[in-house]
Design a protein around this motif. Structure first.
Motif, PDB file in Angstrom:
ATOM      1  N   LEU A   1      -7.449   8.487  -4.006  1.00 56.64           N
ATOM      2  CA  LEU A   1      -6.596   7.320  -3.628  1.00 56.64           C
ATOM      3  C   LEU A   1      -7.303   6.727  -2.716  1.00 56.64           C
ATOM      4  O   LEU A   1      -7.644   7.101  -1.619  1.00 56.64           O
ATOM      5  CB  LEU A   1      -5.153   8.032  -3.195  1.00 56.64           C
ATOM      6  N   ALA A   2      -7.348   5.078  -2.974  1.00 59.52           N
ATOM      7  CA  ALA A   2      -7.854   4.280  -2.132  1.00 59.52           C
ATOM      8  C   ALA A   2      -7.492   2.942  -1.880  1.00 59.52           C
ATOM      9  O   ALA A   2      -6.735   2.419  -2.880  1.00 59.52           O
ATOM     10  CB  ALA A   2      -9.483   4.223  -2.252  1.00 59.52           C
ATOM     11  N   ALA A   3      -7.592   2.373  -0.907  1.00 60.93           N
ATOM     12  CA  ALA A   3      -7.560   0.903  -0.635  1.00 60.93           C
ATOM     13  C   ALA A   3      -8.412   0.323  -0.014  1.00 60.93           C
ATOM     14  O   ALA A   3      -9.156   0.670   0.817  1.00 60.93           O
ATOM     15  CB  ALA A   3      -6.219   0.725   0.483  1.00 60.93           C
TER      16      ALA A   3
ATOM     17  N   VAL B   1       0.695  -1.247  -0.093  1.00 59.60           N
ATOM     18  CA  VAL B   1       0.004   0.060  -0.023  1.00 59.60           C
ATOM     19  C   VAL B   1       0.972   1.190   0.040  1.00 59.60           C
ATOM     20  O   VAL B   1       0.556   2.178  -0.822  1.00 59.60           O
ATOM     21  CB  VAL B   1      -0.997  -0.025   1.222  1.00 59.60           C
ATOM     22  N   ILE B   2       1.964   1.339   0.804  1.00 58.73           N
ATOM     23  CA  ILE B   2       2.534   2.510   0.952  1.00 58.73           C
ATOM     24  C   ILE B   2       3.545   2.675  -0.420  1.00 58.73           C
ATOM     25  O   ILE B   2       3.569   3.754  -0.912  1.00 58.73           O
ATOM     26  CB  ILE B   2       3.904   2.137   1.892  1.00 58.73           C
ATOM     27  N   HIS B   3       3.857   1.529  -1.065  1.00 59.31           N
ATOM     28  CA  HIS B   3       4.575   2.112  -2.618  1.00 59.31           C
ATOM     29  C   HIS B   3       3.674   2.469  -3.424  1.00 59.31           C
ATOM     30  O   HIS B   3       3.897   3.537  -3.993  1.00 59.31           O
ATOM     31  CB  HIS B   3       5.039   0.585  -3.029  1.00 59.31           C
ATOM     32  N   HIS B   4       2.422   2.023  -3.284  1.00 58.12           N
ATOM     33  CA  HIS B   4       1.221   2.321  -4.390  1.00 58.12           C
ATOM     34  C   HIS B   4       1.061   3.699  -4.036  1.00 58.12           C
ATOM     35  O   HIS B   4       1.115   5.040  -5.012  1.00 58.12           O
ATOM     36  CB  HIS B   4       0.189   1.445  -4.269  1.00 58.12           C
ATOM     37  N   HIS B   5       0.732   4.343  -2.870  1.00 59.76           N
ATOM     38  CA  HIS B   5       0.398   5.450  -2.489  1.00 59.76           C
ATOM     39  C   HIS B   5       1.478   6.517  -2.631  1.00 59.76           C
ATOM     40  O   HIS B   5       1.227   7.749  -3.011  1.00 59.76           O
ATOM     41  CB  HIS B   5      -0.182   5.722  -0.979  1.00 59.76           C
TER      42      HIS B   5
ATOM     43  N   THR C   1      -6.529   4.251  -7.795  1.00 60.34           N
ATOM     44  CA  THR C   1      -6.487   5.800  -8.289  1.00 60.34           C
ATOM     45  C   THR C   1      -7.368   6.371  -9.275  1.00 60.34           C
ATOM     46  O   THR C   1      -7.947   5.401 -10.176  1.00 60.34           O
ATOM     47  CB  THR C   1      -5.229   6.096  -8.445  1.00 60.34           C
ATOM     48  N   ALA C   2      -7.797   7.370  -9.263  1.00 57.73           N
ATOM     49  CA  ALA C   2      -8.835   8.051 -10.223  1.00 57.73           C
ATOM     50  C   ALA C   2      -8.659   9.567 -10.189  1.00 57.73           C
ATOM     51  O   ALA C   2      -8.187  10.117  -9.183  1.00 57.73           O
ATOM     52  CB  ALA C   2     -10.244   7.278 -10.122  1.00 57.73           C
TER      53      ALA C   2
END
Length: 270
Positions: A180-182, A37-41, A242-243
């Motif tokens: 930005l969401a998980a 998650v941290i890498h993505h965000h 992401t959007a």
């Protein structure tokens, strides 16, 4: 034979959220899912100029500090919107006294991925404002970026209410603003420790696309594999989204169908 009542957000006592058990199960050490998650965000925030976002939102912030830390370089003000009295107490204590030592490895990873972040996690959290409130308090178009982590799918068993929650999340940003969401993938209603069962709505990628595609542009969804270092929560992994909110909008055409995923017996979740 009677039918099982579908529980909605208002049916749970969120003021009694078990913060200590939740942190013990999920955030007292850095798990593989957190790394994903941290890498993505971080990749999203790294593309933002330092201080380039005037105001951002962490919707349903809970006691998870790393989404707030990640925004610390890009955002000049971070609103941590949270309804739970227990979570509000924890957030305020962390901001007043500095983050618990257990957040150190989380922040070290955040900063290694975004060198624009300040040296200390306390400094990264300085823009955070703790805001008591619910999704109903959101004013459309307020934010440059809105973040939401493990919230909409974890507070209701009603897919219609999940959809309304996500719709308010999208509308919270200005046209052109980022999202930005998980989400926990296919997670049934859950327990933390030995506590009560909390309501959840199992969602998968098709369900997320059904909700977000009519409301956003540039929709991207990726997946983190199920984390076997966590307790068994009944999920099958994590979905990362992401959007952007469109510059011009048309209302979604008709109601969104409920996901095909079926809810299984309640399982533990953090």
């Amino acid at each position: 034979m009677g039918t099982t009542r579908v529980r909605r957000n208002r049916d749970a006592d969120w003021d009694a959220w078990p913060v200590t058990d939740y942190l013990a199960e999920n955030y007292r050490r850095l798990h593989p899912c957190d790394i994903g998650v941290i890498h993505h965000h971080a990749a999203v925030y790294r593309r933002c100029a330092p201080g380039g976002l005037a105001r951002t939102l962490e919707l349903g912030a809970g006691p998870n500090l790393y989404p707030l830390m990640l925004a610390g370089a890009a955002s000049r003000r971070i609103d941590a919107l949270e309804p739970s009295a227990a979570n509000l107490r924890y957030l305020r204590r962390q901001l007043d006294r500095g983050p618990d030592d257990s957040w150190g490895p989380f922040y070290a990873l955040c900063r290694s991925l975004d060198p624009g972040l300040p040296e200390s996690s306390a400094e990264a959290l300085r823009p955070v404002r703790v805001v008591p409130g619910t999704v109903d308090d959101l004013v459309p178009g307020t934010y440059d970026l809105a973040s939401m982590n493990f919230v909409a799918e974890s507070v209701t068993e009603d897919f219609g209410e999940f959809t309304l929650f996500c719709d308010a999340f999208v509308r919270a940003v200005r046209p052109g603003g980022r999202l930005l969401a998980a989400f926990m993938e296919r997670m049934p209603s859950y327990r933390i420790g030995a506590g009560p069962v909390w309501p959840a709505c199992p969602v998968d990628e098709p369900a997320l696309r059904a909700v977000f595609a009519p409301r956003t542009t540039g929709l991207r969804i990726s997946r983190v594999a199920k984390d076997l270092t966590l307790p068994e929560y009944g999920d099958t992994g994590i979905l990362l989204l992401t959007a952007e909110r469109p510059l011009t909008e048309e209302p979604p055409a008709g109601p969104v169908a409920a996901p095909t995923t079926t809810t299984t017996a309640p399982a533990d979740h953090g």
